[in-house]
Motif scaffolding. Structure first.
Motif, PDB file in Angstrom:
ATOM      1  N   ALA A  17     -17.966  -0.197 -40.156  1.00  0.00           N
ATOM      2  CA  ALA A  17     -17.444  -1.366 -39.443  1.00  0.00           C
ATOM      3  C   ALA A  17     -15.975  -1.586 -39.798  1.00  0.00           C
ATOM      4  O   ALA A  17     -15.157  -1.890 -38.921  1.00  0.00           O
ATOM      5  CB  ALA A  17     -18.267  -2.604 -39.791  1.00  0.00           C
ATOM      6  N   ARG A  18     -15.618  -1.421 -41.078  1.00  0.00           N
ATOM      7  CA  ARG A  18     -14.207  -1.564 -41.486  1.00  0.00           C
ATOM      8  C   ARG A  18     -13.327  -0.487 -40.844  1.00  0.00           C
ATOM      9  O   ARG A  18     -12.218  -0.757 -40.418  1.00  0.00           O
ATOM     10  CB  ARG A  18     -14.083  -1.516 -43.013  1.00  0.00           C
ATOM     11  N   GLU A  19     -13.854   0.738 -40.763  1.00  0.00           N
ATOM     12  CA  GLU A  19     -13.095   1.829 -40.136  1.00  0.00           C
ATOM     13  C   GLU A  19     -12.882   1.567 -38.648  1.00  0.00           C
ATOM     14  O   GLU A  19     -11.786   1.808 -38.119  1.00  0.00           O
ATOM     15  CB  GLU A  19     -13.806   3.163 -40.352  1.00  0.00           C
ATOM     16  N   LEU A  75     -15.118  -1.533 -30.942  1.00  0.00           N
ATOM     17  CA  LEU A  75     -13.930  -1.595 -31.797  1.00  0.00           C
ATOM     18  C   LEU A  75     -13.448  -3.033 -31.971  1.00  0.00           C
ATOM     19  O   LEU A  75     -13.196  -3.481 -33.093  1.00  0.00           O
ATOM     20  CB  LEU A  75     -12.798  -0.733 -31.212  1.00  0.00           C
ATOM     21  N   VAL A  76     -13.340  -3.753 -30.872  1.00  0.00           N
ATOM     22  CA  VAL A  76     -12.826  -5.129 -30.944  1.00  0.00           C
ATOM     23  C   VAL A  76     -13.822  -6.039 -31.666  1.00  0.00           C
ATOM     24  O   VAL A  76     -13.411  -6.891 -32.459  1.00  0.00           O
ATOM     25  CB  VAL A  76     -12.474  -5.666 -29.538  1.00  0.00           C
ATOM     26  N   LEU A 114     -12.909  -8.260 -34.870  1.00  0.00           N
ATOM     27  CA  LEU A 114     -13.056  -9.715 -34.915  1.00  0.00           C
ATOM     28  C   LEU A 114     -13.869 -10.156 -36.131  1.00  0.00           C
ATOM     29  O   LEU A 114     -13.513 -11.132 -36.795  1.00  0.00           O
ATOM     30  CB  LEU A 114     -13.710 -10.229 -33.628  1.00  0.00           C
ATOM     31  N   VAL A 115     -14.935  -9.434 -36.428  1.00  0.00           N
ATOM     32  CA  VAL A 115     -15.753  -9.776 -37.595  1.00  0.00           C
ATOM     33  C   VAL A 115     -14.926  -9.616 -38.874  1.00  0.00           C
ATOM     34  O   VAL A 115     -14.927 -10.488 -39.743  1.00  0.00           O
ATOM     35  CB  VAL A 115     -17.028  -8.898 -37.644  1.00  0.00           C
ATOM     36  N   GLU A 116     -14.219  -8.503 -38.967  1.00  0.00           N
ATOM     37  CA  GLU A 116     -13.382  -8.249 -40.151  1.00  0.00           C
ATOM     38  C   GLU A 116     -12.253  -9.277 -40.246  1.00  0.00           C
ATOM     39  O   GLU A 116     -11.918  -9.763 -41.320  1.00  0.00           O
ATOM     40  CB  GLU A 116     -12.802  -6.829 -40.053  1.00  0.00           C
TER      41      GLU A 116
END
Length: 166
Positions: free
Chosen positions: A113-115, A139-140, A144-146
């Motif tokens: 998810a971070r990548e 990707l978006v 948004l979560v990050e």
């Protein structure tokens, strides 16, 4: 390349005749491409229509602004001032209003998810719009979560700097 280094000794041990390196590279690339496409589909399937509509809106430039919402979320925090802290709080409120916590990424690892979030950060808005829907949404959504957590950290940090400098 790492996968090939792990697989080749096993194939040799099993006395399997190895194909040409170019054939292996093409095969691994094809498998990698299909796997990433499935990941994008998996993440996108878990997004509500409401979140998808917001992502589409984040990728458009409003008539009264000169940049998209997503672009403004990618900005690094400037020098801490009352006005900039307020702007960052508004960005955070926007993500809270979208209910980013509704985005469930439990189908992929936190590292992945971070990548994906990092990939979204590194693509400009026009590139993101050209991607296949599932890739763009995945990707978006990861970004948004990050970014929700990052925004809160940036607000606290800017506020701390502002108050200590005050």
């Amino acid at each position: 390349t790492q996968v090939r280094q792990k697989v080749l000794p096993t194939l040799l041990l099993w006395k399997i005749c190895l194909p040409a390196t170019s054939t292996l590279d093409r095969t691994f690339a094809s498998i990698w491409y299909r796997a990433t496409e499935k990941i994008f589909d998996l993440v996108t399937e878990r997004l509500s229509d409401r979140v998808r509509l917001h992502i589409d809106a984040f990728l458009t430039v409003p008539e009264d602004k000169n940049q998209s919402i997503l672009f403004s979320l990618k900005e690094s925090p400037p020098e801490p001032k009352a006005q900039t802290i307020r702007e960052w709080i508004e960005k955070y409120a926007l993500l809270r209003e979208l209910d980013v916590s509704e985005i469930k990424l439990d189908c992929i690892s936190p590292q992945l998810a971070r990548e994906l979030a990092f990939d979204a950060r590194n693509h400009d808005i026009s590139e993101l719009r050209k991607f296949r829907d599932a890739k763009r949404y995945a990707l978006v959504a990861c970004f948004l979560v990050e970014n929700l957590g990052n925004l809160l950290d940036q607000i606290v940090f800017m506020n701390d700097l502002y108050l200590t400098g005050f």
